[in-house]
Design a protein around this motif. Structure first.
Motif, mmCIF file in Angstrom:
data_model
loop_
_atom_site.group_PDB
_atom_site.id
_atom_site.type_symbol
_atom_site.label_atom_id
_atom_site.label_comp_id
_atom_site.label_asym_id
_atom_site.label_seq_id
_atom_site.Cartn_x
_atom_site.Cartn_y
_atom_site.Cartn_z
ATOM 1 N N ALA A 112 0.841 -1.204 0.000
ATOM 2 C CA ALA A 112 0.000 0.000 0.000
ATOM 3 C C ALA A 112 0.876 1.255 0.000
ATOM 4 C CB ALA A 112 -0.932 -0.004 1.206
ATOM 5 N N ALA A 113 1.893 1.255 0.832
ATOM 6 C CA ALA A 113 2.760 2.435 0.959
ATOM 7 C C ALA A 113 3.492 2.750 -0.336
ATOM 8 C CB ALA A 113 3.764 2.224 2.092
ATOM 9 N N PHE A 114 3.955 1.723 -1.037
ATOM 10 C CA PHE A 114 4.763 1.954 -2.236
ATOM 11 C C PHE A 114 3.944 1.968 -3.528
ATOM 12 C CE2 PHE A 114 7.977 0.960 0.870
ATOM 13 C CZ PHE A 114 8.931 1.905 0.578
ATOM 14 N N ASN A 115 2.651 1.666 -3.438
ATOM 15 C CA ASN A 115 1.783 1.748 -4.609
ATOM 16 C C ASN A 115 0.846 2.951 -4.539
ATOM 17 O OD1 ASN A 115 2.681 -0.533 -6.096
ATOM 18 N ND2 ASN A 115 1.673 -1.842 -4.611
ATOM 19 N N THR A 116 1.137 3.847 -3.642
ATOM 20 C CA THR A 116 0.350 5.070 -3.484
ATOM 21 C C THR A 116 1.245 6.256 -3.815
ATOM 22 O OG1 THR A 116 -0.901 4.004 -1.704
ATOM 23 C CG2 THR A 116 -1.045 6.403 -1.848
ATOM 24 N N PRO A 117 0.793 7.150 -4.665
ATOM 25 C CA PRO A 117 1.614 8.319 -4.987
ATOM 26 C C PRO A 117 1.889 9.158 -3.735
ATOM 27 C CG PRO A 117 -0.237 8.128 -6.511
ATOM 28 C CD PRO A 117 -0.471 7.145 -5.419
ATOM 29 N N PRO A 118 3.070 9.760 -3.653
ATOM 30 C CA PRO A 118 3.397 10.601 -2.495
ATOM 31 C C PRO A 118 2.333 11.677 -2.264
ATOM 32 C CG PRO A 118 5.341 10.247 -3.843
ATOM 33 C CD PRO A 118 4.176 9.681 -4.601
ATOM 34 N N GLY A 119 1.961 11.828 -0.997
ATOM 35 C CA GLY A 119 0.972 12.820 -0.612
ATOM 36 C C GLY A 119 -0.465 12.330 -0.697
ATOM 37 N N LYS A 120 -0.651 11.090 -1.141
ATOM 38 C CA LYS A 120 -1.998 10.544 -1.333
ATOM 39 C C LYS A 120 -2.333 9.489 -0.280
ATOM 40 C CE LYS A 120 -2.696 12.861 -5.127
ATOM 41 N NZ LYS A 120 -3.553 14.000 -5.137
ATOM 42 N N ILE A 121 -3.627 9.229 -0.162
ATOM 43 C CA ILE A 121 -4.153 8.222 0.756
ATOM 44 C C ILE A 121 -4.413 6.947 -0.042
ATOM 45 C CG2 ILE A 121 -6.008 7.664 2.390
ATOM 46 C CD1 ILE A 121 -4.403 10.212 3.155
ATOM 47 N N TYR A 122 -4.014 5.804 0.499
ATOM 48 C CA TYR A 122 -4.338 4.531 -0.147
ATOM 49 C C TYR A 122 -5.857 4.391 -0.134
ATOM 50 C CZ TYR A 122 -3.917 -0.377 -1.479
ATOM 51 O OH TYR A 122 -3.994 -1.570 -2.148
ATOM 52 N N ILE A 135 -3.586 4.256 5.201
ATOM 53 C CA ILE A 135 -2.195 4.556 4.855
ATOM 54 C C ILE A 135 -2.101 5.844 4.031
ATOM 55 C CG2 ILE A 135 -0.145 3.744 3.591
ATOM 56 C CD1 ILE A 135 -0.784 2.100 6.103
ATOM 57 N N LYS A 136 -1.161 6.680 4.418
ATOM 58 C CA LYS A 136 -0.821 7.868 3.635
ATOM 59 C C LYS A 136 0.647 7.765 3.249
ATOM 60 C CE LYS A 136 -0.362 12.858 3.734
ATOM 61 N NZ LYS A 136 -0.026 13.959 4.628
ATOM 62 N N ALA A 137 0.904 7.821 1.953
ATOM 63 C CA ALA A 137 2.281 7.841 1.462
ATOM 64 C C ALA A 137 2.738 9.286 1.502
ATOM 65 C CB ALA A 137 2.349 7.290 0.053
ATOM 66 N N ASP A 138 3.757 9.555 2.266
ATOM 67 C CA ASP A 138 4.221 10.926 2.372
ATOM 68 C C ASP A 138 5.195 11.203 1.235
ATOM 69 O OD1 ASP A 138 2.605 11.631 4.606
ATOM 70 O OD2 ASP A 138 3.947 10.495 5.886
ATOM 71 N N LYS A 139 6.467 11.218 1.484
ATOM 72 C CA LYS A 139 7.392 11.529 0.390
ATOM 73 C C LYS A 139 8.459 10.450 0.287
ATOM 74 C CE LYS A 139 10.325 14.319 3.289
ATOM 75 N NZ LYS A 139 11.119 15.467 3.494
ATOM 76 N N GLU A 140 8.927 10.266 -0.932
ATOM 77 C CA GLU A 140 10.031 9.341 -1.151
ATOM 78 C C GLU A 140 11.326 10.047 -0.825
ATOM 79 O OE1 GLU A 140 10.303 7.319 -4.840
ATOM 80 O OE2 GLU A 140 8.241 6.619 -4.749
ATOM 81 N N THR A 141 12.296 9.249 -0.462
ATOM 82 C CA THR A 141 13.599 9.849 -0.219
ATOM 83 C C THR A 141 14.252 10.162 -1.558
ATOM 84 O OG1 THR A 141 14.643 7.678 -0.121
ATOM 85 C CG2 THR A 141 13.948 8.651 1.966
ATOM 86 N N ASP A 142 15.107 11.141 -1.538
ATOM 87 C CA ASP A 142 15.865 11.482 -2.731
ATOM 88 C C ASP A 142 17.338 11.568 -2.338
ATOM 89 O OD1 ASP A 142 16.111 13.871 -1.352
ATOM 90 O OD2 ASP A 142 14.998 15.051 -2.803
ATOM 91 N N PHE A 143 18.162 11.849 -3.301
ATOM 92 C CA PHE A 143 19.602 11.868 -3.058
ATOM 93 C C PHE A 143 19.968 12.823 -1.930
ATOM 94 C CE2 PHE A 143 23.812 13.716 -3.987
ATOM 95 C CZ PHE A 143 24.576 12.590 -3.725
ATOM 96 N N ASN A 144 19.439 14.035 -1.951
ATOM 97 C CA ASN A 144 19.818 15.029 -0.942
ATOM 98 C C ASN A 144 19.397 14.622 0.469
ATOM 99 O OD1 ASN A 144 21.135 16.760 -2.714
ATOM 100 N ND2 ASN A 144 19.220 17.733 -3.299
ATOM 101 N N SER A 145 18.244 13.980 0.597
ATOM 102 C CA SER A 145 17.808 13.581 1.938
ATOM 103 C C SER A 145 18.575 12.365 2.455
ATOM 104 C CB SER A 145 16.303 13.304 1.961
ATOM 105 O OG SER A 145 15.980 12.188 1.163
ATOM 106 N N GLU A 146 19.164 11.604 1.568
ATOM 107 C CA GLU A 146 19.900 10.402 1.949
ATOM 108 C C GLU A 146 21.412 10.619 2.035
ATOM 109 O OE1 GLU A 146 18.993 6.829 2.211
ATOM 110 O OE2 GLU A 146 17.116 7.768 2.737
#
Length: 181
Positions: A112-122, A135-146
């Protein structure tokens, strides 16, 4: 004057190029994607052993809240604080923190978490052995955050591979530990 030698200081002495960090991220991110995830939990009182009548009652309650959340997704954190039975996450707007797609959580929750677009509710309730979840998918990590975490990880790997550096690092870590205790 004195020089304080710490493992952190030693890691600053190991050469590491920005491109190395970028390459590591590019080569490993797809294998183990990460994203911030929040939930509203409706717990089964006896876990997976909960009887079907109780599960059906919990489902009805959770489904009614899911409709409210879908109608006002911008208030997810408020709904989590008000309705979630996971009090440890409810106080933080339902945040589960950084979820990695690696089997850390039950498969239905990860999907559910990874099949939901960021910022959206499953769109459906997610069922686990513990109960129902919105479930709410917030944001994916990106290079700068990692980047800072990756730098530490790469430096530790370099120290492990280089026996000379590894020995110095262990001696230093041991000396720091002795001076603290």
């Amino acid at each position: 004057e004195y020089l304080l030698l710490t493992p952190k200081w030693m890691m600053t002495k190991v050469p590491l190029q920005e491109q190395e960090v970028r390459n590591y991220f590019d080569n490993n991110h797809a294998d183990s994607p990460k994203r911030m995830v929040s939930h509203i939990a409706f717990a089964f009182p006896d876990g997976a052993q909960t009887d079907e009548v109780t599960k059906a009652s919990i489902f009805q309650q959770a489904f009614a809240i899911l409709k409210e959340v879908k109608a006002a997704p911008e208030n997810f954190e408020i709904f989590a604080g008000k309705y979630s039975q996971d009090k440890s996450t409810a106080q933080f707007g339902g945040s589960l923190g950084l979820l990695e797609k690696n089997g850390q959580y039950q498969k239905s929750l990860e999907e559910a978490a990874f099949n939901t677009p960021p910022g959206k509710i499953y769109p459906q309730l997610v069922v686990t052995d513990d109960g129902y979840h919105i479930i709410k998918a917030d944001k994916e990590t990106d290079f700068n955050s990692e980047k800072s975490n990756l730098k530490s990880k790469i430096l530790e790997q370099k120290i492990q591979k280089d026996k000379h550096l590894h020995l110095k690092y262990q001696m230093l870590a041991s000396a720091v530990q002795k001076s603290v205790t």
